[in-house]
Scaffold this motif. Structure first.
Motif, mmCIF file in Angstrom:
data_model
loop_
_atom_site.group_PDB
_atom_site.id
_atom_site.type_symbol
_atom_site.label_atom_id
_atom_site.label_comp_id
_atom_site.label_asym_id
_atom_site.label_seq_id
_atom_site.Cartn_x
_atom_site.Cartn_y
_atom_site.Cartn_z
ATOM 1 N N SER A 187 0.819 -1.214 0.000
ATOM 2 C CA SER A 187 0.000 0.000 0.000
ATOM 3 C C SER A 187 0.854 1.267 0.000
ATOM 4 N N LEU A 215 1.406 2.752 -3.411
ATOM 5 C CA LEU A 215 0.213 3.139 -4.174
ATOM 6 C C LEU A 215 -0.352 4.464 -3.678
ATOM 7 N N ILE A 259 -4.429 3.213 -11.124
ATOM 8 C CA ILE A 259 -4.568 2.298 -9.995
ATOM 9 C C ILE A 259 -4.309 3.067 -8.702
ATOM 10 N N ARG A 305 -5.080 2.669 -4.036
ATOM 11 C CA ARG A 305 -5.567 1.810 -2.968
ATOM 12 C C ARG A 305 -6.551 2.587 -2.116
ATOM 13 N N TYR A 339 -7.692 -2.750 -4.039
ATOM 14 C CA TYR A 339 -7.038 -2.187 -5.211
ATOM 15 C C TYR A 339 -8.138 -1.633 -6.119
ATOM 16 N N TYR A 397 3.153 -3.044 -10.766
ATOM 17 C CA TYR A 397 2.866 -3.404 -9.370
ATOM 18 C C TYR A 397 2.603 -4.899 -9.290
ATOM 19 N N ILE A 433 -0.127 -7.201 -7.374
ATOM 20 C CA ILE A 433 -1.341 -7.232 -6.550
ATOM 21 C C ILE A 433 -1.237 -8.431 -5.616
ATOM 22 N N CYS A 438 -6.651 -10.056 -1.702
ATOM 23 C CA CYS A 438 -7.068 -8.652 -1.699
ATOM 24 C C CYS A 438 -8.218 -8.456 -2.686
ATOM 25 N N ILE A 443 -10.385 -6.392 -5.485
ATOM 26 C CA ILE A 443 -10.079 -5.448 -6.558
ATOM 27 C C ILE A 443 -11.385 -4.844 -7.055
#
Length: 520
Positions: A44, A47, A85, A87, A96, A409, A411, A415, A417
């Motif tokens: 994180s 981002l 993109i 977070r 995400y 990145y 992912i 998590c 999305i």
């Protein structure tokens, strides 16, 4: 006396010990959670995104968002502020948020992103573990493999007679609205598509267009409540939601819809057993006409022909998939049909051009037939351009089951999305002059240059919409029948004027405003 003084001291010590023990337990739990999510916290940091505080995450950003419109506008603002993109923390969970086609292409085609997010469980009381809401990838794969044969082109072609019949009923109903000013036609269109999906999916004419059937309203209300639950954090708790008035209403509506569908399935099974005993073909008769097998027949056939119980539907799964077909096959198609009619009403030149195509392909008097559909090329481009500007589902939610390298990145596993379909479809970089309604964007030579992942109206990758072809055929039939009979008008002057809201589907905040004139 000393003993009496000792009791309060002991109580104080016990209370103090208990509070210290509770604080230590919470601290240990919190530290374990931090350790478990250390890679996510580390990711994180690389981002961009809104301010996130411990425990509550970015909840402060959504203060004041009491209605779906407010929440939708705040999400839109975030995607505009952090392109590509970013977070966002919703409580202790990091999401995400993605709106870059190259990332979307990788994510939606990755085996590690086939799982739907846990929020889809809120659909389960209605649709169970059907294709749309199934969280377990293994269950989705099994059912998708079983259902695929029921959507082959030959079977879809056999439904054309139902499309035409119900479209004719719909345009006859529209007569009473001629010269009466604007109306929101969503309910009228959704009843038409519900009649179609009921007849083609389970072989039952519910006649919601011509009767006071409450099925359409029940479906709509159930989806409204699902959205309210998603947007209201305390309703995420089953304990709170189950004992709330809106929760009780939701379960009542869900129970009614599932009981109705279950009754139809049992009737269908009994009918099939009777036909087997009488050694008849699996057709059902209605007046003098014969109908081919409907989806429910086909699903039961597929089930009966399976060699092992492992790959068969259980009775509950059969009900879940039937419910999913009914809901997804009705609401999504009606929403897009309404948007197409509005786009034609705003753009009179395009309306006249497609009317000319219909006259050339179908003729002045004849109803649209199956062999006409492939030749309605301009109408198909209009549908696609409408889906670009107004994608049926504005947000897709997935949850990763492994790390996904998207180039810039990685992912992290486990998590959620959020993919913003609306933002993808309206990004100037990929769609110049993006708010201009231009069906010729989908001419073959231009469509070939569309960037993968930038146009996903029916989702994308292995878990895309199974009913895409069915939907396009149905919409072409309804739209051709309407345009031949009526000229469409609206007080909306442009795409920019249409303020958008989102339940589970994308809606115009002020409704689908249309008026009708008979063509000479």
């Amino acid at each position: 006396m000393a003993f009496e003084l000792l009791i309060p001291n002991m109580e104080q010590k016990i209370t103090s010990f208990f509070l210290i023990f509770l604080a230590c337990t919470i601290l240990i739990w919190y530290l374990q959670m931090l350790w478990k999510k250390r890679k996510i916290y580390q990711a994180s940091l690389s981002l961009p995104g809104p301010l996130a505080l411990p425990i509550i995450g970015s909840a402060l950003y959504f203060i004041g968002a009491r209605k779906s419109y407010d929440f939708f506008q705040k999400l839109k603002h975030l995607f505009n502020s952090y392109p590509g993109i970013f977070r966002i923390w919703l409580g202790p969970q990091m999401y995400y948020a993605v709106s870059e086609p190259k990332y979307v292409d990788i994510i939606l085609t990755s085996p590690a992103a086939l799982r739907k997010d846990n929020l889809y469980r809120f659909l389960e009381p209605v649709s169970g573990h059907g294709l749309v809401s199934a969280l377990l990838v293994s269950q989705w794969k099994k059912n998708r493999k079983l259902i695929n044969p029921a959507f082959n082109q030959q079977i879809l072609n056999s439904f054309m007679v139902v499309f035409v019949e119900q479209a004719e009923v719909f345009v006859d109903i529209l007569k009473k609205y001629v010269g009466k000013g604007e109306c929101d036609i969503m309910k009228l269109v959704s009843r038409c598509t519900l009649d179609i999906i009921c007849e083609t999916a389970i072989g039952v004419k519910i006649q919601s267009q011509s009767t006071n059937s409450s099925i359409a309203e029940s479906v709509e209300r159930s989806m409204e409540i699902v959205l309210i639950r998603i947007l209201t954090i305390y309703y995420h708790s089953d304990l709170v939601f189950d004992h709330s008035p809106i929760g009780k209403e939701f379960y009542d509506v869900s129970k009614k819809l599932r009981a109705y569908t279950e009754t139809i399935i049992e009737q269908k099974k009994k009918q099939r057993e009777k036909e087997k005993l009488e050694n008849k073909e699996l057709f059902f008769e209605e007046g003098a006409s014969l109908r081919k097998k409907v989806f429910l027949d086909l699903l039961i056939d597929i089930n009966d022909n399976c060699q092992t119980k492992y790959v068969q539907f259980t009775d509950e799964e059969l009900l879940d998939e039937t419910m999913t077909i009914l809901i997804a096959g009705s609401d999504t198609t009606s929403t897009t049909t309404c948007y197409v009619l509005m786009m034609l009403a705003i753009h009179q030149d395009i309306q006249e051009r497609v009317f000319g195509e219909i006259l050339e392909v179908v003729g002045d008097e004849e109803s649209v037939q199956l062999y006409h559909l492939p030749n309605l090329n301009y109408l198909e481009r209009i549908i696609k351009e409408t889906l670009r500007l107004f994608p049926i589902v504005p947000f897709l939610l997935r949850r990763t089951e492994g790390n996904i390298d998207i180039g810039d990145y990685t992912i992290q596993k486990d998590c959620p999305i959020i993919i913003n379909t609306l933002h993808l479809h309206r990004t100037e970089k990929y769609w110049p002059n993006s708010l201009k309604f231009d069906p010729d964007r989908f001419l073959p030579e231009r469509a070939a240059k569309i960037v993968p992942g930038s146009f996903i109206p029916f989702s994308y990758g292995p878990r895309n919409c199974i009913g895409m072809k069915f939907s396009i055929m149905e919409m072409k039939t309804i739209l051709t029948t309407v345009i031949k009979r009526y000229r469409l008008l609206t007080s909306y002057k442009s795409v920019e004027e249409i303020e958008l809201d989102s339940t589970l589907l994308l809606r115009p905040r002020d409704g689908y405003k249309l008026s009708f004139e008979l063509r000479n």
